[in-house]
Enzyme design. Structure first.
Site, PDB file in Angstrom:
ATOM      1  N   HIS A  85       3.739  -8.783  10.636  1.00 47.73           N
ATOM      2  CA  HIS A  85       2.949  -8.379   9.472  1.00 47.73           C
ATOM      3  C   HIS A  85       3.096  -6.874   9.226  1.00 47.73           C
ATOM      4  CE1 HIS A  85      -0.899  -8.700   6.988  1.00 47.73           C
ATOM      5  NE2 HIS A  85      -0.774  -7.400   7.156  1.00 47.73           N
ATOM      6  N   GLU A  86       2.926  -6.098  10.294  1.00 49.75           N
ATOM      7  CA  GLU A  86       3.007  -4.643  10.155  1.00 49.75           C
ATOM      8  C   GLU A  86       4.430  -4.180   9.832  1.00 49.75           C
ATOM      9  OE1 GLU A  86       0.462  -2.689   9.967  1.00 49.75           O
ATOM     10  OE2 GLU A  86      -0.841  -4.401  10.331  1.00 49.75           O
ATOM     11  N   HIS A  89       5.065  -4.331   6.094  1.00 45.17           N
ATOM     12  CA  HIS A  89       4.610  -3.127   5.391  1.00 45.17           C
ATOM     13  C   HIS A  89       5.610  -1.994   5.582  1.00 45.17           C
ATOM     14  CE1 HIS A  89       0.693  -4.672   4.394  1.00 45.17           C
ATOM     15  NE2 HIS A  89       0.300  -4.786   5.642  1.00 45.17           N
TER      16      HIS A  89
END
Length: 390
Positions: A85-86, A89
């Site tokens: 998820h990170e 980004h």
């Protein structure tokens, strides 16, 4: 990403928990350092124990060793999902040439430390939405595994929990509360409509505060009705989001307040100097006499470094008489001076990154002033008190 998740920009005048680069290094992915904060072990243990209990209840025929093993493996896959998820980004941020300092796993999940705010609303929107999309992608992948292995297998049990938690992660992060991903998506939309970064941040931060207070209220209500563990955790996350929303808007206020201010506007042209041959004892007496807590050190008529009261205090009192200032100064070849035209915000961020309190201001090879971090912060406090931010 809080647990559930959130990405976050690097701090301007306040430090974000956890600190950049703190914890155990896990290596690099796409050149981005990944760290494991000590607080991560707390949540890892809690999730593992919870999963072991869940698997014991739903699959009583399995052995205790299988329950524990699957709990540990599923927890690791969950935090792998957080890293994914990170990274989503971060990869989009890198696509826009926005540096990413690190990714850190800690008690609330994951944290991407992105060097600066995006330049445009579309960038903000795309960076923010990448996280929830990645979690939805993982939820879909794990759902397929659970669906086609529909049975009492360990893989199917882990996949079922993982698709559900990744879906929860995506949905939670889409809530329009800054600094959750949904709050940043909201800021990107408002920013695109109004073309006003400060106003869009204020709207998203206010939305974040409302969401945080709601979570705190729900958490307290749950605790009073018997679910004290879940209630306290919900309230604690709400409190964390409230602090993060307030801090994030404060960063924007700082940035806006320092817009247009240059180093030469706030530097002092009074440049106190001391000789490099002076002893620390004599230097401390000079501080008592003048009140200056930092000085340019000169040798052979030229500046060779900087020295501060803090550096003097790092030496035992008994050695002050026979230790020279040169021994404790910061040599100029290790100092990156400011230029008169450099923005004050950039100077402040550099001081924090390099952990220095003062920088010389140099023009055409000559020192024309000194800028101190405390001077910038004092001016900033004055502007904020005067209502410089609308």
């Amino acid at each position: 990403m809080f647990a559930p998740g959130n990405h976050r920009m690097a701090q301007s005048a306040q430090s974000a928990p956890p600190a950049h680069g703190s914890g155990i290094s896990l290596g690099r992915v796409f050149g981005i350092p990944i760290y494991l904060h000590p607080s991560w072990f707390v949540i890892f243990l809690l999730i593992t124990v919870s999963l072991r209990t869940q698997f014991t209840s739903s699959h009583p025929t399995w052995t205790p060793a299988q329950h524990w093993a699957l709990g540990i493996v599923t927890s690791l896959l969950f935090f792998g999902s957080v890293v994914f998820h990170e990274l989503s980004h971060s990869v989009v941020a890198l696509r826009y040439r926005i540096p990413v300092r690190s990714i850190t796993l800690f008690v609330f999940g994951g944290l991407s430390s992105i060097e600066r705010e995006p330049d445009r609303a579309a960038q903000e929107f795309n960076i923010a939405i990448a996280g929830p999309i990645s979690s939805l992608f993982l939820a879909g992948c794990f759902w397929l595994v659970a669906h086609y292995l529909n049975g009492d297998t360990m893989v199917a049990a882990a996949a079922k929990w993982l698709w559900e938690i990744n879906l929860t992660l995506a949905v939670f992060n889409l809530l329009p509360g800054f600094p959750l991903d949904g709050g940043r998506i909201l800021r990107g939309i408002v920013w695109g409509i109004t073309h006003d970064f400060t106003k869009s941040t204020r709207v998203a931060a206010n939305s974040g505060r409302v969401l945080a207070y709601l979570m705190i209220f729900v958490g307290i209500w749950q605790s009073l009705n018997g679910n004290w563990v879940g209630g306290l955790w919900t309230a604690f996350i709400g409190w964390f989001l409230l602090s993060a929303a307030q801090e994030s808007y404060a960063q924007v206020a700082i940035r806006h307040s320092l817009t247009g201010v240059r180093a030469e506007d706030i530097m002092t042209r009074d440049i106190p100097t001391v000789s490099r041959d002076m002893s620390i004892e004599e230097y401390v007496q000079e501080i008592f006499r003048t009140g200056h807590q930092y000085h340019v050190v000169t040798g052979a008529g030229a500046p060779v470094g900087m020295v501060t009261l803090q550096a003097a205090r790092s030496v035992p009192r008994s050695e002050w008489g026979n230790t020279s200032v040169q021994a404790i100064m910061l040599p100029f070849d290790r100092i990156q001076p400011a230029s008169p035209e450099e923005p004050a915000l950039g100077v402040l961020e550099r001081m924090q990154k390099e952990e220095v309190g003062q920088l010389p201001v140099v023009s055409d090879g000559h020192i024309v002033g000194i800028i101190a971090r405390e001077t910038i912060l004092r001016m900033l406090q004055t502007r904020l008190q005067l209502g410089h931010i609308a």
